[in-house]
Design a protein around this motif. Sequence first.
Motif, PDB file in Angstrom:
ATOM      1  N   TYR A   1       8.379  10.993  -3.553  1.00 30.00           N
ATOM      2  CA  TYR A   1       9.677  11.558  -3.188  1.00 30.00           C
ATOM      3  C   TYR A   1      10.041  11.079  -1.781  1.00 30.00           C
ATOM      4  CZ  TYR A   1       9.428  14.846  -7.117  1.00 30.00           C
ATOM      5  OH  TYR A   1       9.349  15.417  -8.369  1.00 30.00           O
ATOM      6  N   ASP A   2      11.286  10.679  -1.624  1.00 27.47           N
ATOM      7  CA  ASP A   2      11.769  10.188  -0.331  1.00 27.47           C
ATOM      8  C   ASP A   2      12.103  11.369   0.566  1.00 27.47           C
ATOM      9  OD1 ASP A   2      12.694   8.674   1.722  1.00 27.47           O
ATOM     10  OD2 ASP A   2      14.427   7.834   0.670  1.00 27.47           O
TER      11      ASP A   2
ATOM     12  N   VAL B   1      10.501   7.961  -7.000  1.00 26.79           N
ATOM     13  CA  VAL B   1       9.995   6.748  -7.643  1.00 26.79           C
ATOM     14  C   VAL B   1       8.784   7.145  -8.481  1.00 26.79           C
ATOM     15  CG1 VAL B   1       8.910   4.490  -7.324  1.00 26.79           C
ATOM     16  CG2 VAL B   1      10.770   5.203  -5.806  1.00 26.79           C
ATOM     17  N   LEU B   2       8.807   6.797  -9.758  1.00 21.77           N
ATOM     18  CA  LEU B   2       7.695   7.070 -10.667  1.00 21.77           C
ATOM     19  C   LEU B   2       6.983   5.758 -10.972  1.00 21.77           C
ATOM     20  CD1 LEU B   2       6.158   8.987 -12.653  1.00 21.77           C
ATOM     21  CD2 LEU B   2       7.839   8.296 -14.380  1.00 21.77           C
ATOM     22  N   THR B   3       5.672   5.716 -10.706  1.00 26.90           N
ATOM     23  CA  THR B   3       4.879   4.522 -10.982  1.00 26.90           C
ATOM     24  C   THR B   3       3.793   4.854 -11.989  1.00 26.90           C
ATOM     25  OG1 THR B   3       5.256   3.729  -8.729  1.00 26.90           O
ATOM     26  CG2 THR B   3       3.474   2.705  -9.944  1.00 26.90           C
TER      27      THR B   3
ATOM     28  N   ASP C   1      -0.205   3.832  -6.210  1.00 29.42           N
ATOM     29  CA  ASP C   1       0.226   4.393  -4.939  1.00 29.42           C
ATOM     30  C   ASP C   1       0.960   3.352  -4.095  1.00 29.42           C
ATOM     31  OD1 ASP C   1       0.207   6.675  -3.126  1.00 29.42           O
ATOM     32  OD2 ASP C   1      -1.117   5.473  -1.879  1.00 29.42           O
ATOM     33  N   ARG C   2       0.421   2.147  -4.004  1.00 25.61           N
ATOM     34  CA  ARG C   2       1.067   1.117  -3.184  1.00 25.61           C
ATOM     35  C   ARG C   2       2.395   0.669  -3.790  1.00 25.61           C
ATOM     36  NH1 ARG C   2      -3.272  -2.719  -0.037  1.00 25.61           N
ATOM     37  NH2 ARG C   2      -4.930  -1.171   0.187  1.00 25.61           N
ATOM     38  N   LEU C   3       2.446   0.593  -5.098  1.00 30.96           N
ATOM     39  CA  LEU C   3       3.719   0.242  -5.735  1.00 30.96           C
ATOM     40  C   LEU C   3       4.772   1.312  -5.451  1.00 30.96           C
ATOM     41  CD1 LEU C   3       2.389  -1.120  -9.136  1.00 30.96           C
ATOM     42  CD2 LEU C   3       3.690  -2.437  -7.452  1.00 30.96           C
ATOM     43  N   GLY C   4       4.360   2.585  -5.519  1.00 28.68           N
ATOM     44  CA  GLY C   4       5.290   3.651  -5.196  1.00 28.68           C
ATOM     45  C   GLY C   4       5.731   3.595  -3.744  1.00 28.68           C
ATOM     46  N   GLN C   5       4.785   3.315  -2.869  1.00 31.39           N
ATOM     47  CA  GLN C   5       5.116   3.220  -1.445  1.00 31.39           C
ATOM     48  C   GLN C   5       6.155   2.132  -1.177  1.00 31.39           C
ATOM     49  OE1 GLN C   5       2.290   2.915   2.293  1.00 31.39           O
ATOM     50  NE2 GLN C   5       2.312   0.931   1.274  1.00 31.39           N
ATOM     51  N   TYR C   6       5.910   0.932  -1.678  1.00 28.07           N
ATOM     52  CA  TYR C   6       6.813  -0.177  -1.376  1.00 28.07           C
ATOM     53  C   TYR C   6       8.177   0.007  -2.036  1.00 28.07           C
ATOM     54  CZ  TYR C   6       2.798  -2.600   0.608  1.00 28.07           C
ATOM     55  OH  TYR C   6       1.719  -2.948   1.379  1.00 28.07           O
ATOM     56  N   THR C   7       8.208   0.694  -3.166  1.00 29.43           N
ATOM     57  CA  THR C   7       9.493   0.942  -3.814  1.00 29.43           C
ATOM     58  C   THR C   7      10.258   2.052  -3.111  1.00 29.43           C
ATOM     59  OG1 THR C   7       8.449   0.326  -5.918  1.00 29.43           O
ATOM     60  CG2 THR C   7      10.615   1.356  -6.028  1.00 29.43           C
ATOM     61  N   CYS C   8       9.570   3.132  -2.783  1.00 30.83           N
ATOM     62  CA  CYS C   8      10.226   4.262  -2.127  1.00 30.83           C
ATOM     63  C   CYS C   8      10.727   3.885  -0.735  1.00 30.83           C
ATOM     64  CB  CYS C   8       9.252   5.433  -2.037  1.00 30.83           C
ATOM     65  SG  CYS C   8       9.930   6.923  -1.268  1.00 30.83           S
TER      66      CYS C   8
ATOM     67  N   PHE D   1      10.934   0.684   0.747  1.00 34.35           N
ATOM     68  CA  PHE D   1      11.636  -0.591   0.944  1.00 34.35           C
ATOM     69  C   PHE D   1      12.406  -1.072  -0.282  1.00 34.35           C
ATOM     70  CE2 PHE D   1       7.520  -0.836   3.324  1.00 34.35           C
ATOM     71  CZ  PHE D   1       8.039  -0.605   4.576  1.00 34.35           C
ATOM     72  N   ASP D   2      12.286  -0.351  -1.399  1.00 38.39           N
ATOM     73  CA  ASP D   2      12.854  -0.798  -2.678  1.00 38.39           C
ATOM     74  C   ASP D   2      12.368  -2.201  -3.015  1.00 38.39           C
ATOM     75  OD1 ASP D   2      14.284  -0.246  -4.977  1.00 38.39           O
ATOM     76  OD2 ASP D   2      16.089  -1.245  -4.258  1.00 38.39           O
ATOM     77  N   GLU D   3      11.088  -2.449  -2.769  1.00 37.36           N
ATOM     78  CA  GLU D   3      10.528  -3.788  -2.953  1.00 37.36           C
ATOM     79  C   GLU D   3       9.066  -3.685  -3.406  1.00 37.36           C
ATOM     80  OE1 GLU D   3       9.902  -7.902  -0.384  1.00 37.36           O
ATOM     81  OE2 GLU D   3      10.904  -6.199   0.545  1.00 37.36           O
ATOM     82  N   PRO D   4       8.827  -3.314  -4.669  1.00 37.99           N
ATOM     83  CA  PRO D   4       7.438  -3.201  -5.127  1.00 37.99           C
ATOM     84  C   PRO D   4       6.681  -4.523  -5.055  1.00 37.99           C
ATOM     85  CG  PRO D   4       8.964  -3.108  -6.985  1.00 37.99           C
ATOM     86  CD  PRO D   4       9.784  -3.008  -5.743  1.00 37.99           C
ATOM     87  N   GLU D   5       7.430  -5.631  -5.078  1.00 38.10           N
ATOM     88  CA  GLU D   5       6.788  -6.950  -5.048  1.00 38.10           C
ATOM     89  C   GLU D   5       5.989  -7.199  -3.773  1.00 38.10           C
ATOM     90  OE1 GLU D   5      10.148  -6.691  -7.746  1.00 38.10           O
ATOM     91  OE2 GLU D   5      10.051  -6.409  -5.558  1.00 38.10           O
ATOM     92  N   ARG D   6       6.217  -6.396  -2.745  1.00 38.37           N
ATOM     93  CA  ARG D   6       5.444  -6.555  -1.508  1.00 38.37           C
ATOM     94  C   ARG D   6       3.946  -6.429  -1.752  1.00 38.37           C
ATOM     95  NH1 ARG D   6       8.562  -5.616   3.556  1.00 38.37           N
ATOM     96  NH2 ARG D   6       6.532  -5.296   4.535  1.00 38.37           N
ATOM     97  N   ILE D   7       3.565  -5.734  -2.811  1.00 40.62           N
ATOM     98  CA  ILE D   7       2.145  -5.548  -3.095  1.00 40.62           C
ATOM     99  C   ILE D   7       1.430  -6.882  -3.278  1.00 40.62           C
ATOM    100  CG2 ILE D   7       2.285  -5.379  -5.628  1.00 40.62           C
ATOM    101  CD1 ILE D   7       0.333  -3.016  -5.440  1.00 40.62           C
ATOM    102  N   ASN D   8       2.147  -7.876  -3.785  1.00 43.42           N
ATOM    103  CA  ASN D   8       1.542  -9.183  -4.033  1.00 43.42           C
ATOM    104  C   ASN D   8       1.615 -10.118  -2.826  1.00 43.42           C
ATOM    105  OD1 ASN D   8       0.644  -8.826  -6.741  1.00 43.42           O
ATOM    106  ND2 ASN D   8       2.783  -8.975  -7.423  1.00 43.42           N
ATOM    107  N   HIS D   9       2.178  -9.635  -1.724  1.00 41.65           N
ATOM    108  CA  HIS D   9       2.291 -10.482  -0.535  1.00 41.65           C
ATOM    109  C   HIS D   9       1.556  -9.897   0.662  1.00 41.65           C
ATOM    110  CE1 HIS D   9       5.208 -12.380  -3.044  1.00 41.65           C
ATOM    111  NE2 HIS D   9       6.122 -11.448  -2.889  1.00 41.65           N
ATOM    112  N   GLU D  10       0.824  -8.807   0.476  1.00 38.39           N
ATOM    113  CA  GLU D  10       0.139  -8.156   1.590  1.00 38.39           C
ATOM    114  C   GLU D  10      -0.808  -9.106   2.304  1.00 38.39           C
ATOM    115  OE1 GLU D  10      -1.898  -4.777   0.069  1.00 38.39           O
ATOM    116  OE2 GLU D  10      -0.143  -3.481   0.108  1.00 38.39           O
ATOM    117  N   VAL D  11      -1.667  -9.752   1.542  1.00 29.43           N
ATOM    118  CA  VAL D  11      -2.684 -10.623   2.139  1.00 29.43           C
ATOM    119  C   VAL D  11      -2.021 -11.822   2.811  1.00 29.43           C
ATOM    120  CG1 VAL D  11      -4.667 -12.109   1.654  1.00 29.43           C
ATOM    121  CG2 VAL D  11      -4.480  -9.860   0.552  1.00 29.43           C
ATOM    122  N   ALA D  12      -1.006 -12.392   2.167  1.00 29.30           N
ATOM    123  CA  ALA D  12      -0.332 -13.562   2.742  1.00 29.30           C
ATOM    124  C   ALA D  12       0.402 -13.201   4.029  1.00 29.30           C
ATOM    125  CB  ALA D  12       0.639 -14.155   1.728  1.00 29.30           C
ATOM    126  N   ARG D  13       1.034 -12.043   4.074  1.00 35.78           N
ATOM    127  CA  ARG D  13       1.731 -11.615   5.293  1.00 35.78           C
ATOM    128  C   ARG D  13       0.742 -11.472   6.442  1.00 35.78           C
ATOM    129  NH1 ARG D  13       6.886  -8.938   4.971  1.00 35.78           N
ATOM    130  NH2 ARG D  13       6.251  -7.720   6.791  1.00 35.78           N
TER     131      ARG D  13
END
Length: 425
Positions: free
Chosen positions: A34-35, A193-195, A370-377, A379-391
């Motif tokens: 919940y936001d 956001v429901l994940t 949890d991380r998918l919910g975090q990035y969506t809630c 930043f509205d960007e669940p895809e960030r989960i796949n870029h954590e290590v690269a960032r």
Amino acid sequence: MAEVPIERHALDNGLRIVLSRDPRSPAVAVNLWYDVGSKHEKPGKTGFAHLFEHMMFQGSANVEKGQHFGLVQAAGGTLNATTWLDRTNYFETLPGHELELALWLEADRMASLLPAMTQEKLDNQRDVVKNERRYSVDNQPYGDWDERMQALVYPDAHPYHHPTIGSMEDLSAASLDDVQEFFATYYAPNNAVLTIAGDFDPDTALAMVDRHFGPIAANPSLPPPPAVAIDARIGQPVRVTVPDQVPLPRIYLAHRIAPFGSDDFDAFDVAADVLGSGRASRLYASLVRGQRLAQDISVFVFPIVGGASMFAMWVTARPGIELESLESALLGEIDRLATDGPSDADLERVRNLQASRTAASLERIAERADRLGQYTCLFDEPERINHEVARYAAVDSRRVAEAVRESITEDNRVTLTYVPAEAAP
């Protein structure tokens, strides 16, 4: 590391849905973000977001008090909830065939907590939260450091000034009407956001979500986000000494830094690991092992999304060590990082640590949800989960040195020192 699969959907009432199927897992994780966090609370009504972390388990129209725990545990599952400055989340992990149970329970309390809310439940959970505060804050050595630090880093009127757990006075003053209004405002599908992660059939899961959450009405008058803008720098050194019932002196430092989610925040994340992650970190190697000035050290970034986040650390003095010597050595290591930046060996070490931590975390479906919910809630960007290590890996020595030189400075620093009460002047 393989990419986390992501499917995005939304219901007509505004509920955002993120699916991440992993057929290797025999279980399924449900996470509802919940936001709403402590930053959304009004002056004089602090602690409501955290209070609702407790109230949400006190029963709803179709679930008796305590039955949410009982049903999930009887099905072989686990569950919990957490509150933070920016959000609140609730989560369950169950055997895959019990997915609908978790969805029904979450939907039922989103839709019908209010009819089951009573003064008796409020009084009971208010006392629980007060006892939690007494145990974890008031009666723990150094227990109130973070709320003291927040109050010093953020000015009085700022939404991050007060602690998430709230004050005893505000909790005592909370009325049933107050908490009902808070729930009606923020616990709505268009603020959530429901994940779902793990082994499930996406089409079947979506049908379940639509069946249970689809009839819940949106809140058409969600309030705008609170104003969190703040100067990037504190502007002057702030120093406070607290005589308390503590076993050893301890120095805390905090600084305003770029918000969580920004490129600049990533540089501070790396800096924190270089300084404080593991026995090979600079502060541990120098202050604990080398000079033997410190009993322990910790360095961390607060993942706050608005205005300014915090870069914080503490060092506990060894018995007989003068605080001036300890603080001087601590600041010397910070200055060295600001001047030279991390070495190639430093960066290789922390990058390997971070990649290993991330890979291990994402193997757990509960953490993935949890991380998918975090990035969506946030930043509205669940895809960030796949870029954590690269960032993280993209942060080089120059970026770390620049970040430290710019923000980890005397005029942007709060120094909070605890000393044993009997040793205070």
